[in-house]
Write a protein that holds these residues in place. Structure first.
Motif, PDB file in Angstrom:
ATOM      1  N   ASP A 122       0.878  -1.171   0.000  1.00  0.00           N
ATOM      2  CA  ASP A 122       0.000   0.000   0.000  1.00  0.00           C
ATOM      3  C   ASP A 122       0.916   1.222   0.000  1.00  0.00           C
ATOM      4  O   ASP A 122       1.747   1.366   0.902  1.00  0.00           O
ATOM      5  N   PHE A 123       0.788   2.074  -1.019  1.00  0.00           N
ATOM      6  CA  PHE A 123       1.717   3.182  -1.238  1.00  0.00           C
ATOM      7  C   PHE A 123       1.089   4.530  -0.894  1.00  0.00           C
ATOM      8  O   PHE A 123      -0.061   4.793  -1.263  1.00  0.00           O
ATOM      9  N   PHE A 124       1.868   5.375  -0.232  1.00  0.00           N
ATOM     10  CA  PHE A 124       1.441   6.730   0.128  1.00  0.00           C
ATOM     11  C   PHE A 124       2.583   7.686  -0.208  1.00  0.00           C
ATOM     12  O   PHE A 124       3.678   7.552   0.340  1.00  0.00           O
ATOM     13  N   LEU A 125       2.332   8.641  -1.110  1.00  0.00           N
ATOM     14  CA  LEU A 125       3.352   9.613  -1.491  1.00  0.00           C
ATOM     15  C   LEU A 125       2.951  10.998  -0.989  1.00  0.00           C
ATOM     16  O   LEU A 125       1.853  11.478  -1.287  1.00  0.00           O
ATOM     17  N   PHE A 126       3.855  11.617  -0.244  1.00  0.00           N
ATOM     18  CA  PHE A 126       3.633  12.942   0.320  1.00  0.00           C
ATOM     19  C   PHE A 126       4.612  13.927  -0.308  1.00  0.00           C
ATOM     20  O   PHE A 126       5.758  13.569  -0.599  1.00  0.00           O
ATOM     21  N   ASP A 127       4.161  15.163  -0.505  1.00  0.00           N
ATOM     22  CA  ASP A 127       5.040  16.184  -1.088  1.00  0.00           C
ATOM     23  C   ASP A 127       6.033  16.705  -0.040  1.00  0.00           C
ATOM     24  O   ASP A 127       6.126  16.169   1.071  1.00  0.00           O
ATOM     25  N   VAL A 133      -0.287  13.391  -1.764  1.00  0.00           N
ATOM     26  CA  VAL A 133      -0.576  13.722  -3.157  1.00  0.00           C
ATOM     27  C   VAL A 133      -0.888  12.483  -4.005  1.00  0.00           C
ATOM     28  O   VAL A 133      -1.434  12.592  -5.089  1.00  0.00           O
ATOM     29  N   TYR A 134      -0.512  11.308  -3.488  1.00  0.00           N
ATOM     30  CA  TYR A 134      -0.787  10.073  -4.231  1.00  0.00           C
ATOM     31  C   TYR A 134      -0.926   8.931  -3.237  1.00  0.00           C
ATOM     32  O   TYR A 134      -0.170   8.819  -2.271  1.00  0.00           O
ATOM     33  N   ARG A 135      -1.909   8.063  -3.503  1.00  0.00           N
ATOM     34  CA  ARG A 135      -2.028   6.812  -2.770  1.00  0.00           C
ATOM     35  C   ARG A 135      -2.645   5.804  -3.712  1.00  0.00           C
ATOM     36  O   ARG A 135      -3.460   6.141  -4.563  1.00  0.00           O
ATOM     37  N   GLY A 136      -2.190   4.567  -3.583  1.00  0.00           N
ATOM     38  CA  GLY A 136      -2.718   3.547  -4.485  1.00  0.00           C
ATOM     39  C   GLY A 136      -1.651   2.601  -4.977  1.00  0.00           C
ATOM     40  O   GLY A 136      -0.732   2.245  -4.251  1.00  0.00           O
ATOM     41  N   GLN A 137      -1.760   2.217  -6.243  1.00  0.00           N
ATOM     42  CA  GLN A 137      -0.945   1.133  -6.781  1.00  0.00           C
ATOM     43  C   GLN A 137       0.427   1.591  -7.255  1.00  0.00           C
ATOM     44  O   GLN A 137       0.619   2.754  -7.627  1.00  0.00           O
ATOM     45  N   PHE A 138       1.361   0.652  -7.254  1.00  0.00           N
ATOM     46  CA  PHE A 138       2.688   0.843  -7.839  1.00  0.00           C
ATOM     47  C   PHE A 138       2.530   0.945  -9.346  1.00  0.00           C
ATOM     48  O   PHE A 138       3.061   1.846  -9.988  1.00  0.00           O
ATOM     49  N   ASP A 139       1.760   0.015  -9.894  1.00  0.00           N
ATOM     50  CA  ASP A 139       1.405  -0.005 -11.312  1.00  0.00           C
ATOM     51  C   ASP A 139       0.280  -1.023 -11.476  1.00  0.00           C
ATOM     52  O   ASP A 139      -0.263  -1.526 -10.481  1.00  0.00           O
ATOM     53  N   ALA A 140      -0.072  -1.340 -12.698  1.00  0.00           N
ATOM     54  CA  ALA A 140      -1.207  -2.237 -12.962  1.00  0.00           C
ATOM     55  C   ALA A 140      -0.827  -3.714 -12.935  1.00  0.00           C
ATOM     56  O   ALA A 140      -1.673  -4.573 -13.150  1.00  0.00           O
ATOM     57  N   SER A 141       0.424  -4.034 -12.679  1.00  0.00           N
ATOM     58  CA  SER A 141       0.857  -5.427 -12.680  1.00  0.00           C
ATOM     59  C   SER A 141       0.416  -6.130 -11.396  1.00  0.00           C
ATOM     60  O   SER A 141       0.487  -5.570 -10.303  1.00  0.00           O
TER      61      SER A 141
END
Length: 196
Positions: A122-127, A133-141
C-alpha cells in the motif's frame, strides 16, 4: 489469493507521525524527512503481491532516493500468525532484496491504522510539506496478469512532485494481501476482501 484494496486515504492528508525501529535497530521517524518528498510503503516479506514487485521496488527506491525522495517501508503484520514477517526475517529480506530504504516494524499496528493502510503493498506519497498527493498502486501489474512491473503509476506521481506540478487525481487503489491484524484489532475502516 484473497485480494484487498487500498482505502484511498483523502488527498491532502498530512502524513501521520511515526517513530519505529528499523532492521538495523535504529529508530526512524517522519521528522527525519522534513522538507523532502516521502513515500511510505506498507509491505511485508511473504505477500505474493509484494514479492511480485520486489526487484522493481528496490530499483525505484535507489533511483528516487538519488533525486531526493525518501522511501520508507513499514511491516505491520501480526507476527503471532505470520512469524515470517517478524523483525529478524525483515532484516534478512531487506538484505536479500537490496532495499536501500529503512524497513520498519510497526508492532502495535498503530501506524498502519493512522495511515488507514489495508493491504500489502500500500503506497502513500507525500510532497515536501508532507501533504498526501498520491495513494494507491505501484502499477497495474499483479501476480499472473501478464502486465510488466514498471512502477509507472508511482513514478508518474513522483515526477510531478519533483517538478513542482500537481499530481493527477486519477489514482487506482493498490491490490494486495490484507494486513494481518492482531485478533480483535481489525480497524473499523478495513473493508476486507475486494473484487478483482
Amino acid at each position: 489469493m484473497v485480494k484487498t484494496a487500498s482505502t484511498m486515504l483523502p488527498l491532502g492528508t498530512q502524513a501521520p507521525d511515526f517513530s519505529l525501529p528499523g532492521t538495523d535497530g535504529r529508530m526512524v521517524s517522519r521528522a527525519q524527512f522534513v522538507g523532502r518528498p516521502l513515500c511510505v510503503v506498507f509491505m511485508c516479506n511473504h505477500c505474493p503481491f509484494v514479492v511480485h514487485i520486489r526487484s522493481a521496488l528496490a530499483q525505484f527506491a535507489v533511483e528516487y532516493a538519488a533525486r531526493g525522495v525518501a522511501v520508507v517501508g513499514i511491516s505491520s503484520n501480526f507476527v503471532g500468525s505470520h512469524p515470517q514477517d517478524g523483525p529478524e526475517q525483515m532484516k534478512l529480506e531487506s538484505a536479500s532484496a537490496g532495499y536501500n530504504f529503512p524497513y520498519l516494524y510497526d508492532e502495535t499496528q498503530e501506524v498502519a491504522m493512522a495511515y488507514r493502510a489495508a493491504c500489502t503493498p500500500d503506497f502513500f506519497l507525500f510532497d515536501r510539506d508532507h501533504s498526501l498527493v498520491y495513494r494507491g498502486q505501484f502499477d497495474a501489474s499483479r501476480p499472473g496478469n501478464g502486465v510488466a512491473v514498471t512502477g509507472a503509476d508511482l513514478r508518474t506521481a513522483c515526477e510531478a512532485v519533483l517538478a513542482g506540478r500537481e499530481v493527477s487525481g486519477e489514482q487506482r487503489p493498490s491490490i494486495g494481501c490484507n494486513i494481518k491484524w492482531k485478533p480483535g484489532a481489525e480497524p473499523g475502516y478495513f473493508t476486507g476482501a475486494a473484487a478483482g
